[in-house]
Write an enzyme that holds these catalytic residues in place. Structure first.
Site, PDB file in Angstrom:
ATOM      1  CB  THR A 215      -0.854  -0.041   1.279  1.00 39.08           C
ATOM      2  OG1 THR A 215      -1.748  -1.132   1.172  1.00 39.08           O
ATOM      3  CG2 THR A 215      -1.620   1.244   1.526  1.00 39.08           C
ATOM      4  NE  ARG A 243      -9.806  -6.447   3.602  1.00 41.96           N
ATOM      5  CZ  ARG A 243      -8.702  -5.708   3.628  1.00 41.96           C
ATOM      6  NH1 ARG A 243      -8.330  -5.040   2.565  1.00 41.96           N
ATOM      7  NH2 ARG A 243      -7.971  -5.630   4.712  1.00 41.96           N
ATOM      8  N   GLY A 245     -10.639  -2.447   3.024  1.00 40.89           N
ATOM      9  CA  GLY A 245      -9.779  -2.363   4.200  1.00 40.89           C
ATOM     10  C   GLY A 245      -9.820  -0.992   4.850  1.00 40.89           C
ATOM     11  CG  ASP A 246      -6.279   0.147   6.913  1.00 40.12           C
ATOM     12  OD1 ASP A 246      -6.138  -0.781   6.080  1.00 40.12           O
ATOM     13  OD2 ASP A 246      -5.326   0.857   7.295  1.00 40.12           O
ATOM     14  CB  THR A 266       0.754   0.490   5.247  1.00 38.89           C
ATOM     15  OG1 THR A 266       0.830  -0.754   4.534  1.00 38.89           O
ATOM     16  CG2 THR A 266       2.070   0.739   5.959  1.00 38.89           C
ATOM     17  N   GLY A 267      -0.993  -1.868   6.700  1.00 41.81           N
ATOM     18  CA  GLY A 267      -0.940  -3.094   7.497  1.00 41.81           C
ATOM     19  C   GLY A 267      -2.233  -3.866   7.369  1.00 41.81           C
ATOM     20  N   GLY A 269      -5.602  -4.408   7.532  1.00 44.32           N
ATOM     21  CA  GLY A 269      -6.633  -3.374   7.604  1.00 44.32           C
ATOM     22  C   GLY A 269      -7.718  -3.578   8.640  1.00 44.32           C
TER      23      GLY A 269
HETATM   24  N1  ASP Z   1      -4.130  -1.761   4.885  1.00 44.39           N
HETATM   25  C1  ASP Z   1      -4.330  -2.374   3.599  1.00 44.39           C
HETATM   26  C2  ASP Z   1      -5.627  -3.159   3.640  1.00 44.39           C
HETATM   27  O1  ASP Z   1      -5.861  -3.848   4.608  1.00 44.39           O
HETATM   28  C3  ASP Z   1      -3.230  -3.279   3.189  1.00 44.39           C
HETATM   29  C4  ASP Z   1      -1.845  -2.736   3.399  1.00 44.39           C
HETATM   30  O2  ASP Z   1      -1.661  -1.684   3.946  1.00 44.39           O
HETATM   31  O3  ASP Z   1      -0.917  -3.396   2.986  1.00 44.39           O
HETATM   32  O4  ASP Z   1      -6.349  -3.119   2.693  1.00 44.39           O
END
Ligand code: ASP
Length: 349
Positions: A215, A243, A245-246, A266-267, A269
């Protein structure tokens, strides 16, 4: 500032879709409040030095360097934080190395569904889009939602219709295809089929700890003292059921307020949504008087770790201080302010 040269033609080809704009000139260092400040991330996750070839590392560093140049040029020349964030992320969306725009991961059905958000610290205006499949720059669409609609968050076909009506660049969904992301999906599908056979039941899509994220995000403080934050992603490989995410969720993946800070996450979500991570950093500064560094560290390295959420964030405060904590093995990241610039990937940097 030195321009990173890509050492291997094959790796250089990976980022040929990314234009290389000119370098900003040198700057003087500001010991107190930075005149402007910019930070970017290209995703957090299992990024280990042992698994990274020098060529691949050079390609990522070159891409992050170019992205920093774009944002820094805007800020150095007196542009707004909002423009710096939009332009930096737009370029990263075109760069196939990252999981945003071209290079986005694939859904279970083999599609690219893109999420993005942007927030302007002036008056806390925000725009976001989820699950778009044919808009070349989802971050620009998020900005258009903020500036040209009465809404904050649009999704799917409606968001795409809004993009068409507002002159955003529409592309064939094939534009987002990259071979390595396609292969990651095939691997995930095979693993999932193996799991389902073993347990005799349908396994729900889950976070894969070995999944390499990617991301992209950007936070900026401009010369006028205004903040902006933005985040753009393809989400997670093998995601199902539209789906989201965050990343496009204001307060989870993105937050900006001129009173305190700008944050992009990022992570994994689902955790970032449940614990309102970006907003939590802001709240700890506003209500508890924590410094940016302490607030960001508490949220990522304590609260999220206790809950089992993997990832990181980038953030900037009113003095231009930057925090970039992450609790995964690595995070593609970098920052630039007058006289200072750093690009990092691994933990020990
Ligand atoms: N946060 C993003 C999600 O969950 C993925 C990512 O940051 O790598 O969609």
């Amino acid at each position: 500032m030195k321009k990173t040269i890509l050492p291997v033609a094959a790796i250089a080809a990976l980022i040929t879709a990314c234009e290389q704009p000119s370098q900003p000139s040198g700057e003087t260092r500001s010991p107190e409040r930075a005149a402007y400040s910019l930070a970017i991330h290209g995703g957090a996750g299992t990024i280990l030095r042992a698994e990274m070839s020098p060529e691949k590392e050079a390609a990522y560093r070159a891409a992050l360097d170019t992205a920093l140049n774009i944002g820094e040029t805007v800020l150095r020349d007196g542009g707004t934080a909002l423009d710096a964030v939009e332009q930096t992320i737009s370029w990263l969306e075109d760069c196939p190395l990252f999981n945003a725009g071209k290079g986005a991961v694939f859904t279970h059905e083999g599609k690219n569904e893109l999420d993005a958000s942007i927030m302007d610290g002036r008056g806390q205006q925000a725009g976001a889009v989820g699950g778009v499949t044919n808009v070349r720059h989802p971050i620009r669409l998020a900005r258009a939602v903020m500036e040209r609609s009465p809404h904050v968050f649009l999704s799917g076909r409606g968001a795409e219709q809004f993009a068409g009506e507002n002159g955003l660049e529409i592309v064939d969904p094939k534009w987002f295809f990259t071979q390595n992301r396609w292969e990651s999906l095939q691997k995930a599908l095979q693993q999932e089929a193996g799991q389902n056979n073993k347990h005799g039941q349908l396994k729900l899509p889950d976070h894969n700890p070995d999944h390499k994220f990617g991301t992209v995000g950007c936070v900026a403080l401009d010369r006028e003292g205004h903040f902006a934050a933005g985040t753009s992603t393809g989400g997670m490989t093998n995601k199902k059921w539209n789906r989201i995410g965050d990343s496009p969720v204001i307060g989870a993946g993105t937050y900006a307020d001129d009173a305190a800070c700008a944050v992009s996450c990022t992570g994994h979500g689902e955790f970032f949504i449940r614990y309102a991570v970006a907003h939590d950093v802001w709240a700890l500064m506003m209500y508890k008087g924590l410094s940016l560094a302490d607030a960001a560290d508490l949220v990522i390295n304590k609260k999220l770790v206790e809950k089992g959420g993997q990832g990181g964030l980038i953030a900037v405060d009113k003095d231009g201080h930057i925090a970039m904590p992450f609790n995964s093995e690595g995070m593609y990241r970098g920052f630039a302010k007058p006289g200072e610039r750093k690009i990092m990937i691994f933990r020990e940097q």
